[in-house]
Write an enzyme that holds these catalytic residues in place. Structure first.
Site, PDB file in Angstrom:
ATOM      1  N   HIS A 176       0.484  -1.673   0.436  1.00 34.65           N
ATOM      2  CA  HIS A 176       0.012  -0.289   0.056  1.00 34.65           C
ATOM      3  C   HIS A 176       0.516   1.432   0.058  1.00 34.65           C
ATOM      4  O   HIS A 176       0.490   2.013  -0.252  1.00 34.65           O
ATOM      5  CB  HIS A 176      -0.961   0.179   1.329  1.00 34.65           C
ATOM      6  CG  HIS A 176      -2.066  -0.696   0.603  1.00 34.65           C
ATOM      7  ND1 HIS A 176      -2.138  -2.280   1.425  1.00 34.65           N
ATOM      8  CD2 HIS A 176      -3.201  -0.445   0.277  1.00 34.65           C
ATOM      9  CE1 HIS A 176      -3.707  -2.735   1.360  1.00 34.65           C
ATOM     10  NE2 HIS A 176      -4.107  -2.037   0.427  1.00 34.65           N
ATOM     11  N   ARG A 199     -10.267   4.287  -1.562  1.00 37.81           N
ATOM     12  CA  ARG A 199      -9.809   3.203  -0.743  1.00 37.81           C
ATOM     13  C   ARG A 199     -10.123   4.647   0.671  1.00 37.81           C
ATOM     14  O   ARG A 199      -9.209   4.683   1.236  1.00 37.81           O
ATOM     15  CB  ARG A 199      -8.175   2.943  -0.415  1.00 37.81           C
ATOM     16  CG  ARG A 199      -7.690   1.700  -1.855  1.00 37.81           C
ATOM     17  CD  ARG A 199      -6.694   1.420  -1.545  1.00 37.81           C
ATOM     18  NE  ARG A 199      -5.880   0.648  -2.436  1.00 37.81           N
ATOM     19  CZ  ARG A 199      -5.742   0.132  -3.845  1.00 37.81           C
ATOM     20  NH1 ARG A 199      -5.808   2.418  -4.344  1.00 37.81           N
ATOM     21  NH2 ARG A 199      -5.484  -0.619  -4.494  1.00 37.81           N
ATOM     22  N   ARG A 250     -15.071   1.896  -0.920  1.00 43.63           N
ATOM     23  CA  ARG A 250     -15.020   0.764  -0.442  1.00 43.63           C
ATOM     24  C   ARG A 250     -15.123   0.806   1.320  1.00 43.63           C
ATOM     25  O   ARG A 250     -14.423   2.069   1.698  1.00 43.63           O
ATOM     26  CB  ARG A 250     -13.705  -0.190  -0.513  1.00 43.63           C
ATOM     27  CG  ARG A 250     -13.355  -0.659   0.066  1.00 43.63           C
ATOM     28  CD  ARG A 250     -11.794  -1.851  -0.062  1.00 43.63           C
ATOM     29  NE  ARG A 250     -10.640  -1.372   0.151  1.00 43.63           N
ATOM     30  CZ  ARG A 250      -9.968  -1.744  -0.072  1.00 43.63           C
ATOM     31  NH1 ARG A 250      -9.132  -2.446  -1.103  1.00 43.63           N
ATOM     32  NH2 ARG A 250      -8.245  -0.316  -0.044  1.00 43.63           N
ATOM     33  N   GLU A 306     -10.845 -11.069  -4.016  1.00 46.41           N
ATOM     34  CA  GLU A 306      -9.865 -11.106  -3.843  1.00 46.41           C
ATOM     35  C   GLU A 306      -9.563 -11.841  -2.381  1.00 46.41           C
ATOM     36  O   GLU A 306      -7.954 -12.449  -2.032  1.00 46.41           O
ATOM     37  CB  GLU A 306      -9.514  -9.558  -2.767  1.00 46.41           C
ATOM     38  CG  GLU A 306     -10.130  -9.438  -1.583  1.00 46.41           C
ATOM     39  CD  GLU A 306      -9.497  -8.043  -0.804  1.00 46.41           C
ATOM     40  OE1 GLU A 306      -8.999  -7.260  -1.801  1.00 46.41           O
ATOM     41  OE2 GLU A 306     -10.675  -7.414  -0.810  1.00 46.41           O
ATOM     42  N   ASN A 365      -4.168  -7.632  -6.091  1.00 44.03           N
ATOM     43  CA  ASN A 365      -2.863  -7.771  -5.545  1.00 44.03           C
ATOM     44  C   ASN A 365      -3.295  -8.398  -4.903  1.00 44.03           C
ATOM     45  O   ASN A 365      -2.297  -9.163  -3.656  1.00 44.03           O
ATOM     46  CB  ASN A 365      -3.068  -5.728  -4.792  1.00 44.03           C
ATOM     47  CG  ASN A 365      -3.634  -4.807  -5.895  1.00 44.03           C
ATOM     48  OD1 ASN A 365      -3.105  -5.095  -6.988  1.00 44.03           O
ATOM     49  ND2 ASN A 365      -3.775  -3.349  -5.403  1.00 44.03           N
ATOM     50  N   ASP A 366      -4.404  -8.433  -3.911  1.00 39.00           N
ATOM     51  CA  ASP A 366      -4.707  -9.389  -2.825  1.00 39.00           C
ATOM     52  C   ASP A 366      -5.057 -11.007  -3.439  1.00 39.00           C
ATOM     53  O   ASP A 366      -4.492 -12.113  -2.879  1.00 39.00           O
ATOM     54  CB  ASP A 366      -5.951  -9.019  -1.705  1.00 39.00           C
ATOM     55  CG  ASP A 366      -5.279  -8.138  -0.528  1.00 39.00           C
ATOM     56  OD1 ASP A 366      -4.395  -8.391   0.245  1.00 39.00           O
ATOM     57  OD2 ASP A 366      -5.883  -6.937  -0.584  1.00 39.00           O
ATOM     58  N   ARG A 411       3.021  -9.607  -0.671  1.00 37.96           N
ATOM     59  CA  ARG A 411       2.608  -8.874  -1.632  1.00 37.96           C
ATOM     60  C   ARG A 411       3.637  -7.269  -1.086  1.00 37.96           C
ATOM     61  O   ARG A 411       4.145  -7.147  -1.656  1.00 37.96           O
ATOM     62  CB  ARG A 411       1.095  -8.219  -1.730  1.00 37.96           C
ATOM     63  CG  ARG A 411       0.747  -7.505  -0.227  1.00 37.96           C
ATOM     64  CD  ARG A 411      -0.474  -7.165  -0.477  1.00 37.96           C
ATOM     65  NE  ARG A 411      -1.059  -5.887  -1.020  1.00 37.96           N
ATOM     66  CZ  ARG A 411      -2.222  -5.082  -1.306  1.00 37.96           C
ATOM     67  NH1 ARG A 411      -2.727  -5.682  -1.253  1.00 37.96           N
ATOM     68  NH2 ARG A 411      -2.306  -3.511  -1.620  1.00 37.96           N
ATOM     69  N   CYS A 436     -10.288  -4.581 -10.324  1.00 30.44           N
ATOM     70  CA  CYS A 436      -9.052  -3.109  -9.913  1.00 30.44           C
ATOM     71  C   CYS A 436      -7.703  -3.151  -9.072  1.00 30.44           C
ATOM     72  O   CYS A 436      -7.144  -2.418  -8.203  1.00 30.44           O
ATOM     73  CB  CYS A 436     -10.451  -1.742  -8.940  1.00 30.44           C
ATOM     74  SG  CYS A 436     -10.774  -3.492  -7.475  1.00 30.44           S
TER      75      CYS A 436
HETATM   76  C1  PEP Z   1      -6.801  -5.663  -4.399  1.00 26.28           C
HETATM   77  O1  PEP Z   1      -6.324  -6.064  -4.002  1.00 26.28           O
HETATM   78  O2  PEP Z   1      -6.303  -5.882  -5.747  1.00 26.28           O
HETATM   79  C2  PEP Z   1      -7.151  -3.922  -4.112  1.00 26.28           C
HETATM   80  C3  PEP Z   1      -7.536  -3.313  -4.948  1.00 26.28           C
HETATM   81  O3  PEP Z   1      -7.911  -3.579  -3.024  1.00 26.28           O
HETATM   82  P1  PEP Z   1      -5.881  -3.399  -2.227  1.00 26.28           P
HETATM   83  O4  PEP Z   1      -4.931  -3.151  -2.894  1.00 26.28           O
HETATM   84  O5  PEP Z   1      -6.237  -1.964  -1.252  1.00 26.28           O
HETATM   85  O6  PEP Z   1      -6.207  -4.548  -1.309  1.00 26.28           O
HETATM   86 MG    MG Z   2      -7.124  -5.679  -1.261  1.00 23.37          MG
END
Ligand code: PEP
Ligand code: MG
Length: 579
Positions: free
Chosen positions: A189, A296, A333, A432, A455-456, A466, A503
């Site tokens: 993040h 976010r 979110r 996710e 991402n998750d 990550r 996303c």
């Molecule tokens: C994700 O997990 O892909 C996402 C969009 O949310 P974040 O990166 O905030 O966990």
């Molecule tokens: Mg996420």
């Protein structure tokens, strides 16, 4: 020249500023009788300095974010003025002949355990305030004060073992030219926030903190992940002209602003923006985002110390979002705290695996009043535009039911108070977590839309943290397991006729775009700066062709093969380059 992960593009040149080392150990020391006065003077000086810092921080936050935000510092200032507290430290120094750092630590420990005993969450939160104030005094006691998030006092490039998203959120962005860290991964993040704020950053260098000294001249290239320590004049000139070319290219790409994101064979893709802070709404619109695919909103909670925003504060922000974006949608979110964002949540004991712990919706169910305040604000704001709700970290059907039940409770409350809201506000889930991906066909019957959080999803499917540089080589968005999983999610959404968006950071990746179009995604949401390039590529691809390519890709067995295939196709399609 050092190489790391270029996590936020842009070139910066500046003086190295060394960030504080986390968790410095403060030792116990017995002092001689004639040292007592000096120790007490050190304490007075540190308290005075802390007070000055807090007052100026309060003024700064008041100007930037409003008076309500600034009020949290009053509690901190009051603590510094509390004679009973300060006397307790003085007495320990005098009576036990110990150094002031240790006396401070003892009083802090007593207070923290006192607050922790309360069964009341408000009181537990106050423990966080104590911690914050104590850390500030400790750092001001240091003979050679090092930097911390709140006191960046000159312009430069920050060097640190790691920087948390909340630390980055608090820094003075006018002084911060860029940053470089030992730790971190592309989708941490901190990296995401740096890109949003347009702060060049290179992370994951392992040992940069031991290779750079305070005051060294640094040149960083966030596009290529390069850090040059004490560059010569030729290199500086070379990078300055690179920087100009990069800026010209950005202007060139923005020429697509007025054009729609439509493929050669006529499929319209909604390109939306992911944002973290309200300041980014304008940037999203300038880059022609057709909505916010992911707000976010937990960044509202990452303040100098954890203090909860009021319903009114959240409402005003969401209303601004709804009004500015209208008629486009803004997807908000619900809180996703935990993981690498604020893993020391108030009222939550230390967790060995915060990414697998009390994160996001799990935290919201535990702190239902925090969740309800956010939902109330969100529903109230839904009367002013086109808002959608998205739930993070859903692992199964019951969680959707539970969240919907709480949402209904809030709707009823608002209804009985005669407060307007959109009763049919769309509710979606972030796919996710692998369990959610595997039951996407069942989840699709429960919600209005999906958004895939790669991402998750990548982190949990491949079991690779990550933000951990040691295993970042395993973090592969093009891994066949990810592609298969995406296919199942998209197919499930199509079968049940709900829109499906993506996303994660993958949405802004040109090579991945071929796969995403070929799989049939309707909407892509990304960092606003990536929109113009992705739009240009969409306008020169055909869905039919990408579908054919995906059929071929599904037969490949490794991420490397998929990447080579995609890069080869892209270079054939765009012989002059596509970036
Ligand atoms: C994700 O997990 O892909 C996402 C969009 O949310 P974040 O990166 O905030 O966990
Ligand atoms: Mg996420």
């Amino acid at each position: 020249m050092l190489r790391g992960v270029g996590v936020s593009p842009g070139i910066a040149i500046g003086k190295a500023l060394i960030f504080k080392v986390e968790g410095a150990v403060l030792g116990h020391r017995t002092i001689a009788d004639d040292e007592v006065t000096r120790e007490l003077q050190r304490l007075e000086k540190a308290i005075k300095k802390s007070k000055q810092q807090l007052v100026s921080l309060k003024n700064k936050v008041s100007k930037e974010a409003g008076k309500d935000f600034a009020r949290i510092f009053d509690a901190h200032i009051l603590m510094l003025e509390d004679e009973v507290l300060i006397n307790a430290i003085r007495n320990l120094v005098k009576e036990q002949r110990i150094n002031v750092e240790w006396a401070l630590k003892e009083v802090r420990d007593r207070l923290i355990s006192l607050f922790a005993q309360f069964n009341d969450e408000y009181m537990q939160d106050r423990g966080i305030d104590v911690e914050d104030v104590w850390q500030r005094i400790q750092s001001n006691l240091s003979l050679n004060p090092t930097l911390n998030a709140a006191n960046l006092s000159e312009e430069g490039i920050l060097i640190a073992p790691n920087i948390s998203p909340s630390e980055l959120a608090q820094m003075d962005k006018k002084l911060l030219r860029g940053f470089v860290t030992d730790a971190g991964g592309r989708t941490s993040h901190t990296g995401i926030l740096a890109r949003s704020l347009k702060i060049p950053a290179v992370i994951g260098l392992s040992d940069v903190t031991s290779r750079v000294k305070e005051g060294d001249l640094l040149l960083i290239d966030g596009n290529e992940g390069v850090v040059i320590v004490n560059p010569n004049l030729t290199l500086i000139q070379e990078y300055e002209s690179k920087k100009r070319r990069y800026q010209e290219h950005e202007v060139e790409l923005l020429k697509t602003k007025e054009l729609p994101a439509v493929t050669l064979d006529g499929k319209r893709i909604a390109l939306m923006a992911n944002i973290e802070l309200p300041e980014e709404i304008d940037s999203a619109l300038q880059h022609a985002a057709e909505g916010i695919g992911l707000f976010r909103s937990e960044f509202l909670y990452l303040r100098p110390s954890f203090s909860l925003p009021s319903e009114e504060e959240i409402f005003l922000l969401y209303r601004e979002l709804a009004e500015k974006l209208t008629p486009y949608p803004a997807t908000i979110r619900t809180l996703d705290l935990g993981g690498d964002k604020m893993n020391n949540l108030p009222g939550v004991s230390h967790e060995a695996n915060p990414f697998l712990g009390l994160r996001a919706i799990r935290f919201c169910f535990k702190r239902k009043e925090v969740f309800k305040t956010q939902l109330r604000a969100l529903l109230r704001a839904s009367a002013y535009g086109n808002l959608r709700i998205i739930l993070p970290m859903i692992s199964g059907i019951e969680e959707i039911h539970q969240a919907k039940l709480i949402l209904e409770e809030v709707k009823e409350e608002l209804h009985s108070e005669h407060i307007h809201f959109n009763p049919r506000i769309p509710i979606g889930v972030l796919i996710e977590i692998p369990s959610a991906a595997l039951i996407a066909d069942l989840l699709a019957k429960e919600v209005d839309f999906f958004s895939i959080g790669t991402n998750d999803l990548i982190q949990y499917l491949i079991a690779v943290d990550r933000s951990n540089v040691n295993v970042s080589y395993l973090y592969e968005p093009l891994h066949p397991a990810i592609i298969r999983s995406l296919k199942f999610i998209v197919d499930s959404a199509k079968k049940h006729q709900i829109p499906v968006s993506l996303c994660g950071e993958m949405a802004g990746d040109p090579a991945a775009l071929i796969i995403l179009l070929g799989l049939g995604l309707d909407e892509l949401s990304m960092n606003p700066y990536s929109i113009p390039l992705i739009k240009r590529l969409i306008r020169s691809l055909s869905v039919e062709e990408t579908r054919r390519m995906v059929r071929g890709i599904m037969r490949l067995t490794t991420a490397r093969q998929v990447e080579e295939y995609l890069l080869e196709r892209l270079s054939r399609m765009f012989p002059e380059g596509y970036l």
